[in-house]
Write a protein that holds these residues in place. Structure first.
Motif, mmCIF file in Angstrom:
data_model
loop_
_atom_site.group_PDB
_atom_site.id
_atom_site.type_symbol
_atom_site.label_atom_id
_atom_site.label_comp_id
_atom_site.label_asym_id
_atom_site.label_seq_id
_atom_site.Cartn_x
_atom_site.Cartn_y
_atom_site.Cartn_z
ATOM 1 N N ARG A 128 -61.851 -39.975 38.539
ATOM 2 C CA ARG A 128 -62.510 -39.917 37.237
ATOM 3 C C ARG A 128 -62.969 -38.487 37.031
ATOM 4 N NH1 ARG A 128 -68.178 -43.042 38.793
ATOM 5 N NH2 ARG A 128 -68.986 -41.421 40.209
ATOM 6 N N LEU A 129 -63.327 -38.181 35.791
ATOM 7 C CA LEU A 129 -63.887 -36.869 35.491
ATOM 8 C C LEU A 129 -65.406 -36.958 35.500
ATOM 9 C CD1 LEU A 129 -61.651 -35.397 32.629
ATOM 10 C CD2 LEU A 129 -61.819 -34.628 35.006
ATOM 11 N N ASN A 130 -66.028 -36.059 36.223
ATOM 12 C CA ASN A 130 -67.491 -35.995 36.294
ATOM 13 C C ASN A 130 -67.907 -34.573 35.938
ATOM 14 O OD1 ASN A 130 -70.196 -36.209 36.820
ATOM 15 N ND2 ASN A 130 -69.977 -36.697 39.002
ATOM 16 N N LYS A 131 -68.348 -34.409 34.698
ATOM 17 C CA LYS A 131 -68.741 -33.090 34.193
ATOM 18 C C LYS A 131 -67.600 -32.082 34.331
ATOM 19 C CE LYS A 131 -73.632 -33.786 35.261
ATOM 20 N NZ LYS A 131 -74.821 -33.267 35.999
ATOM 21 N N GLY A 132 -66.373 -32.544 33.991
ATOM 22 C CA GLY A 132 -65.216 -31.662 34.016
ATOM 23 C C GLY A 132 -64.583 -31.476 35.375
ATOM 24 N N VAL B 211 -62.662 -33.230 38.675
ATOM 25 C CA VAL B 211 -61.967 -34.431 39.137
ATOM 26 C C VAL B 211 -62.676 -34.955 40.378
ATOM 27 C CG1 VAL B 211 -59.792 -35.380 39.999
ATOM 28 C CG2 VAL B 211 -59.760 -33.586 38.250
ATOM 29 N N GLU B 212 -63.009 -36.242 40.343
ATOM 30 C CA GLU B 212 -63.777 -36.829 41.438
ATOM 31 C C GLU B 212 -63.091 -38.097 41.933
ATOM 32 O OE1 GLU B 212 -68.417 -37.157 41.764
ATOM 33 O OE2 GLU B 212 -67.657 -38.921 40.689
ATOM 34 N N LEU B 213 -62.999 -38.230 43.236
ATOM 35 C CA LEU B 213 -62.440 -39.428 43.851
ATOM 36 C C LEU B 213 -63.571 -40.438 44.055
ATOM 37 C CD1 LEU B 213 -59.585 -40.218 44.969
ATOM 38 C CD2 LEU B 213 -60.408 -39.546 47.225
ATOM 39 N N VAL B 214 -63.409 -41.615 43.505
ATOM 40 C CA VAL B 214 -64.503 -42.586 43.536
ATOM 41 C C VAL B 214 -64.536 -43.385 44.840
ATOM 42 C CG1 VAL B 214 -64.523 -42.771 41.036
ATOM 43 C CG2 VAL B 214 -63.124 -44.357 42.368
ATOM 44 N N SER B 215 -63.481 -43.306 45.627
ATOM 45 C CA SER B 215 -63.457 -43.956 46.943
ATOM 46 C C SER B 215 -62.433 -43.250 47.821
ATOM 47 C CB SER B 215 -63.105 -45.446 46.814
ATOM 48 O OG SER B 215 -61.804 -45.601 46.260
ATOM 49 N N ASP B 216 -62.539 -43.449 49.132
ATOM 50 C CA ASP B 216 -61.578 -42.834 50.050
ATOM 51 C C ASP B 216 -60.156 -43.259 49.675
ATOM 52 O OD1 ASP B 216 -63.793 -41.854 51.316
ATOM 53 O OD2 ASP B 216 -63.661 -43.181 53.057
ATOM 54 N N PHE B 217 -59.213 -42.337 49.882
ATOM 55 C CA PHE B 217 -57.823 -42.627 49.477
ATOM 56 C C PHE B 217 -56.850 -42.056 50.500
ATOM 57 C CE2 PHE B 217 -53.910 -41.397 47.192
ATOM 58 C CZ PHE B 217 -53.518 -42.653 46.720
ATOM 59 N N ASN C 94 -61.374 -38.007 51.294
ATOM 60 C CA ASN C 94 -62.662 -38.697 51.307
ATOM 61 C C ASN C 94 -63.228 -38.739 49.897
ATOM 62 O OD1 ASN C 94 -62.677 -39.088 54.127
ATOM 63 N ND2 ASN C 94 -63.486 -37.023 54.451
ATOM 64 N N GLU C 95 -64.049 -39.743 49.630
ATOM 65 C CA GLU C 95 -64.708 -39.869 48.332
ATOM 66 C C GLU C 95 -65.458 -38.590 47.989
ATOM 67 O OE1 GLU C 95 -68.352 -42.528 46.399
ATOM 68 O OE2 GLU C 95 -67.369 -43.149 48.261
ATOM 69 N N GLY C 96 -65.332 -38.166 46.723
ATOM 70 C CA GLY C 96 -66.038 -36.967 46.298
ATOM 71 C C GLY C 96 -65.181 -36.087 45.412
ATOM 72 N N PRO C 97 -65.663 -34.895 45.069
ATOM 73 C CA PRO C 97 -64.926 -34.001 44.174
ATOM 74 C C PRO C 97 -63.647 -33.469 44.799
ATOM 75 C CG PRO C 97 -66.844 -32.895 45.097
ATOM 76 C CD PRO C 97 -66.953 -34.335 45.494
ATOM 77 N N LEU C 98 -62.616 -33.291 43.950
ATOM 78 C CA LEU C 98 -61.326 -32.739 44.379
ATOM 79 C C LEU C 98 -61.151 -31.397 43.675
ATOM 80 C CD1 LEU C 98 -59.149 -35.988 44.105
ATOM 81 C CD2 LEU C 98 -60.145 -35.000 46.178
ATOM 82 N N ASP C 99 -61.692 -30.361 44.285
ATOM 83 C CA ASP C 99 -61.703 -29.049 43.650
ATOM 84 C C ASP C 99 -60.309 -28.438 43.515
ATOM 85 O OD1 ASP C 99 -64.482 -29.160 43.491
ATOM 86 O OD2 ASP C 99 -64.741 -28.315 45.500
ATOM 87 N N GLN C 100 -59.334 -28.945 44.286
ATOM 88 C CA GLN C 100 -57.981 -28.373 44.224
ATOM 89 C C GLN C 100 -57.223 -28.804 42.971
ATOM 90 O OE1 GLN C 100 -59.239 -30.789 46.224
ATOM 91 N NE2 GLN C 100 -57.684 -31.323 47.744
ATOM 92 N N PHE C 101 -57.780 -29.755 42.216
ATOM 93 C CA PHE C 101 -57.131 -30.234 41.004
ATOM 94 C C PHE C 101 -57.966 -29.869 39.779
ATOM 95 C CE2 PHE C 101 -55.764 -33.558 44.156
ATOM 96 C CZ PHE C 101 -54.446 -33.117 44.260
ATOM 97 N N THR C 102 -57.285 -29.457 38.704
ATOM 98 C CA THR C 102 -57.971 -29.148 37.454
ATOM 99 C C THR C 102 -58.208 -30.428 36.661
ATOM 100 O OG1 THR C 102 -55.893 -28.795 36.259
ATOM 101 C CG2 THR C 102 -56.875 -26.888 37.373
#
Length: 230
Positions: free
Chosen positions: A162-166, A168-174, A139-147
């Motif tokens: 994209r990177l959002n304040k360091g 990794v963030e998913l900008v849309s569902d994937f 789902n769209e949102g931060p991906l904490d499992q990835f550095t």
């Protein structure tokens, strides 16, 4: 003027094709094993992993010998008809050497062999082209499992990140993969990064031959098999 060494042709591979001598060696090895061991089994395999199979084989090396390779060569070794079988009943074994299969010659008791094969299963990462067994999506949102260092790789693999304040963030569902569809190279790589093992390396017994008789394990056969136990 001497010829430059750089102009000399270089052989990239010295590997010779496996010819008649190699096949004859396999035939002789199988025939010797049939004489040496008390039982012969046909087994099939799914999602073969060479290292895992070697580990399984090594556990039984004091009591058993395994053969993988050309089904036709293994069939010739045993005999494909009553007229050319090397021991009575072995032509029935040949008929069941189909698809991804192999031979196990062993002195182990039948119940022990069945237990070892039935209990064996190793979960592995699925390879490109294999059929997906379950849907995986984000789902769209931060991906904490990835550095944050992995963000370029994830983008290269097709993930809209994209990177959002360091972070990794998913900008849309994937959707990584969908059940029942072939696994793409990119999806296979993502599943590895996630640690999701979607494949199972399994061995299934098809039949057993011994001087006392021949037994078919129905669960290991295709529906169109016409071989009967005796």
């Amino acid at each position: 003027m001497p010829k430059s060494k750089r102009d000399r042709p270089v052989t990239l591979s010295k590997t010779k094709k496996k010819g008649r001598e190699h096949k004859e060696s396999i035939v002789n090895s199988i025939r010797e094993a049939v004489e040496k061991y008390s039982s012969v089994y046909v087994f099939t395999f799914e999602n073969m992993r060479n290292l895992k199979f070697k580990e399984f084989r090594d556990q039984l090396k004091s009591s058993s010998r395994f053969f993988l390779g050309s089904n036709k060569v293994m069939q010739v070794s045993l005999g494909r008809s009553v007229a050319d079988e090397i021991r009575p009943g072995l032509h029935k074994v040949s008929k069941l050497l189909l698809g991804d299969s192999g031979l196990c010659c062993t002195n182990l008791p039948n119940d022990e062999v069945q237990r070892l094969f039935n209990e064996y299963e190793e979960h592995e990462f699925a390879r490109t082209g294999s059929t997906v067994t379950e849907k995986v999506e984000f789902n769209e949102g931060p991906l904490d499992q990835f550095t944050h260092e992995m963000e370029p790789l994830l983008r290269k693999l097709g993930m809209p990140v994209r990177l959002n304040k360091g972070v990794v963030e998913l900008v849309s569902d994937f959707v990584v993969c969908e059940e029942g569809k072939p696994l793409s190279p990119e999806s296979a790589h993502i599943l590895r990064l996630l640690g999701i093992k979607m494949a199972s390396f399994r061995l299934r017994l098809v039949c057993r031959w011994s001087p006392e008789g021949f037994e078919v394990y129905k669960e290991g056969l295709d529906d169109d098999s016409d071989v009967e136990s005796s």
